[in-house]
Design a protein around this motif. Structure first.
Motif, PDB file in Angstrom:
ATOM      1  N   MET A  30       0.774  -1.079  -0.120  1.00  0.00           N
ATOM      2  CA  MET A  30       0.121  -0.049   0.142  1.00  0.00           C
ATOM      3  C   MET A  30       1.201   1.079  -0.236  1.00  0.00           C
ATOM      4  O   MET A  30       2.093   1.877   0.549  1.00  0.00           O
ATOM      5  CB  MET A  30      -0.741   0.019   1.610  1.00  0.00           C
ATOM      6  N   GLN A  31       0.406   2.340  -1.030  1.00  0.00           N
ATOM      7  CA  GLN A  31       1.509   3.474  -0.810  1.00  0.00           C
ATOM      8  C   GLN A  31       1.155   4.260   0.287  1.00  0.00           C
ATOM      9  O   GLN A  31      -0.269   4.278   0.389  1.00  0.00           O
ATOM     10  CB  GLN A  31       1.004   4.491  -2.246  1.00  0.00           C
ATOM     11  N   ASP A  32       1.635   4.941   0.459  1.00  0.00           N
ATOM     12  CA  ASP A  32       1.459   6.263   1.607  1.00  0.00           C
ATOM     13  C   ASP A  32       0.791   7.628   0.835  1.00  0.00           C
ATOM     14  O   ASP A  32       1.128   7.560  -0.254  1.00  0.00           O
ATOM     15  CB  ASP A  32       2.611   7.131   2.154  1.00  0.00           C
ATOM     16  N   GLN A  33      -0.805   8.006   1.242  1.00  0.00           N
ATOM     17  CA  GLN A  33      -1.500   8.929   0.840  1.00  0.00           C
ATOM     18  C   GLN A  33      -0.561   9.992   1.532  1.00  0.00           C
ATOM     19  O   GLN A  33      -0.686  10.059   2.243  1.00  0.00           O
ATOM     20  CB  GLN A  33      -3.066   8.946   1.115  1.00  0.00           C
ATOM     21  N   LEU A  34      -0.646  11.786   0.302  1.00  0.00           N
ATOM     22  CA  LEU A  34       0.169  12.788   0.803  1.00  0.00           C
ATOM     23  C   LEU A  34      -0.932  13.573   0.288  1.00  0.00           C
ATOM     24  O   LEU A  34      -1.569  13.732  -0.643  1.00  0.00           O
ATOM     25  CB  LEU A  34       1.222  12.985  -0.598  1.00  0.00           C
ATOM     26  N   ILE A  35      -1.602  14.410   1.448  1.00  0.00           N
ATOM     27  CA  ILE A  35      -2.542  15.547   0.975  1.00  0.00           C
ATOM     28  C   ILE A  35      -2.017  17.163   1.249  1.00  0.00           C
ATOM     29  O   ILE A  35      -0.985  17.239   2.402  1.00  0.00           O
ATOM     30  CB  ILE A  35      -3.647  15.590   1.885  1.00  0.00           C
ATOM     31  N   ILE A  36      -1.391  17.397   0.001  1.00  0.00           N
ATOM     32  CA  ILE A  36      -0.959  19.278   0.347  1.00  0.00           C
ATOM     33  C   ILE A  36      -1.917  20.292   0.371  1.00  0.00           C
ATOM     34  O   ILE A  36      -3.100  20.625  -0.534  1.00  0.00           O
ATOM     35  CB  ILE A  36      -0.160  19.453  -0.750  1.00  0.00           C
ATOM     36  N   HIS A  37      -1.628  21.011   1.621  1.00  0.00           N
ATOM     37  CA  HIS A  37      -3.317  22.037   1.673  1.00  0.00           C
ATOM     38  C   HIS A  37      -1.832  23.274   1.404  1.00  0.00           C
ATOM     39  O   HIS A  37      -2.430  24.493   1.154  1.00  0.00           O
ATOM     40  CB  HIS A  37      -4.009  21.264   2.655  1.00  0.00           C
ATOM     41  N   THR A  38      -0.916  23.088   2.272  1.00  0.00           N
ATOM     42  CA  THR A  38      -0.418  25.074   2.950  1.00  0.00           C
ATOM     43  C   THR A  38       1.243  25.124   1.827  1.00  0.00           C
ATOM     44  O   THR A  38       1.877  24.041   1.459  1.00  0.00           O
ATOM     45  CB  THR A  38      -0.009  25.071   4.211  1.00  0.00           C
ATOM     46  N   PRO A  39       1.839  26.756   1.920  1.00  0.00           N
ATOM     47  CA  PRO A  39       3.060  25.645   1.835  1.00  0.00           C
ATOM     48  C   PRO A  39       3.926  24.921   2.137  1.00  0.00           C
ATOM     49  O   PRO A  39       4.911  24.585   1.980  1.00  0.00           O
ATOM     50  CB  PRO A  39       3.746  27.514   1.894  1.00  0.00           C
ATOM     51  N   ASP A  40       3.717  25.456   3.343  1.00  0.00           N
ATOM     52  CA  ASP A  40       4.357  23.779   4.969  1.00  0.00           C
ATOM     53  C   ASP A  40       4.234  22.336   4.604  1.00  0.00           C
ATOM     54  O   ASP A  40       5.677  22.215   4.910  1.00  0.00           O
ATOM     55  CB  ASP A  40       3.687  24.656   6.120  1.00  0.00           C
ATOM     56  N   ASP A  41       3.029  22.005   3.580  1.00  0.00           N
ATOM     57  CA  ASP A  41       2.928  20.827   3.593  1.00  0.00           C
ATOM     58  C   ASP A  41       3.933  20.475   2.953  1.00  0.00           C
ATOM     59  O   ASP A  41       4.950  19.620   2.540  1.00  0.00           O
ATOM     60  CB  ASP A  41       1.981  20.132   3.529  1.00  0.00           C
ATOM     61  N   TRP A  42       4.156  21.429   1.673  1.00  0.00           N
ATOM     62  CA  TRP A  42       5.002  20.811   0.070  1.00  0.00           C
ATOM     63  C   TRP A  42       6.631  21.111   1.154  1.00  0.00           C
ATOM     64  O   TRP A  42       6.833  20.370   0.787  1.00  0.00           O
ATOM     65  CB  TRP A  42       5.322  22.544  -0.974  1.00  0.00           C
ATOM     66  N   LEU A  43       7.094  22.111   2.009  1.00  0.00           N
ATOM     67  CA  LEU A  43       8.272  22.217   2.070  1.00  0.00           C
ATOM     68  C   LEU A  43       8.345  20.971   3.024  1.00  0.00           C
ATOM     69  O   LEU A  43       9.421  20.124   2.906  1.00  0.00           O
ATOM     70  CB  LEU A  43       8.317  23.491   3.416  1.00  0.00           C
ATOM     71  N   ARG A  44       7.437  20.238   3.596  1.00  0.00           N
ATOM     72  CA  ARG A  44       8.116  19.089   4.576  1.00  0.00           C
ATOM     73  C   ARG A  44       7.700  17.715   3.074  1.00  0.00           C
ATOM     74  O   ARG A  44       9.536  17.051   3.495  1.00  0.00           O
ATOM     75  CB  ARG A  44       6.364  18.556   5.648  1.00  0.00           C
ATOM     76  N   LEU A  45       7.288  18.152   2.404  1.00  0.00           N
ATOM     77  CA  LEU A  45       7.274  17.048   1.003  1.00  0.00           C
ATOM     78  C   LEU A  45       8.852  17.591   0.191  1.00  0.00           C
ATOM     79  O   LEU A  45       9.472  15.884   0.639  1.00  0.00           O
ATOM     80  CB  LEU A  45       6.467  17.470   0.189  1.00  0.00           C
ATOM     81  N   PHE A  46       9.341  18.366   0.215  1.00  0.00           N
ATOM     82  CA  PHE A  46      10.726  18.513  -0.312  1.00  0.00           C
ATOM     83  C   PHE A  46      11.829  18.217   1.013  1.00  0.00           C
ATOM     84  O   PHE A  46      12.267  17.336   0.131  1.00  0.00           O
ATOM     85  CB  PHE A  46      10.781  20.418  -0.655  1.00  0.00           C
ATOM     86  N   ALA A  47      11.395  18.683   1.678  1.00  0.00           N
ATOM     87  CA  ALA A  47      12.298  17.975   3.236  1.00  0.00           C
ATOM     88  C   ALA A  47      12.812  16.473   2.744  1.00  0.00           C
ATOM     89  O   ALA A  47      14.448  15.535   2.662  1.00  0.00           O
ATOM     90  CB  ALA A  47      12.468  18.645   4.120  1.00  0.00           C
ATOM     91  N   GLN A  48      11.858  15.889   3.105  1.00  0.00           N
ATOM     92  CA  GLN A  48      11.085  14.191   3.254  1.00  0.00           C
ATOM     93  C   GLN A  48      11.975  13.779   1.796  1.00  0.00           C
ATOM     94  O   GLN A  48      12.370  12.948   1.753  1.00  0.00           O
ATOM     95  CB  GLN A  48       9.874  13.422   3.167  1.00  0.00           C
ATOM     96  N   GLU A  49      11.668  14.307   1.166  1.00  0.00           N
ATOM     97  CA  GLU A  49      12.272  13.951  -0.697  1.00  0.00           C
ATOM     98  C   GLU A  49      13.527  13.938  -1.055  1.00  0.00           C
ATOM     99  O   GLU A  49      14.060  13.625  -1.982  1.00  0.00           O
ATOM    100  CB  GLU A  49      10.897  13.859  -1.863  1.00  0.00           C
ATOM    101  N   GLN A  50      14.200  14.978  -0.120  1.00  0.00           N
ATOM    102  CA  GLN A  50      15.727  15.483  -0.444  1.00  0.00           C
ATOM    103  C   GLN A  50      15.240  16.130  -1.777  1.00  0.00           C
ATOM    104  O   GLN A  50      15.953  15.493  -2.413  1.00  0.00           O
ATOM    105  CB  GLN A  50      16.776  14.345  -0.390  1.00  0.00           C
ATOM    106  N   VAL A  51      14.421  17.112  -1.558  1.00  0.00           N
ATOM    107  CA  VAL A  51      14.539  17.998  -3.728  1.00  0.00           C
ATOM    108  C   VAL A  51      15.857  18.799  -3.246  1.00  0.00           C
ATOM    109  O   VAL A  51      15.750  19.271  -2.064  1.00  0.00           O
ATOM    110  CB  VAL A  51      12.458  18.545  -3.545  1.00  0.00           C
TER     111      VAL A  51
END
Length: 64
Positions: A1-22
């Motif tokens: 099962m894949q993780d589900q990701l919900i992006i609502h705010t810029p902070d959500d994007w920033l967390r994703l960028f850090a998690q994925e090492q963008v």
């Protein structure tokens, strides 16, 4: 099962960028204005290129 990701705010994007090492982010200045402003306020991101249409951010490299 894949993780589900919900992006609502810029902070959500920033967390994703850090998690994925963008390391680079390319944004449309007009469509992504809120996210552009949020990333501008983060000291770990620097502007690599910008014009009236786009902004390219690069993750600041540690020089230590």
């Amino acid at each position: 099962m894949q993780d589900q990701l919900i992006i609502h705010t810029p902070d959500d994007w920033l967390r994703l960028f850090a998690q994925e090492q963008v390391q680079f982010i390319v944004l449309n200045r007009h469509n992504d204005g809120e996210l552009v402003r949020a990333i501008h306020s983060q000291p770990e991101w620097i502007v690599d290129f910008e014009d009236d249409k786009a902004v390219i951010f690069a993750l600041r490299r540690n020089t230590a």
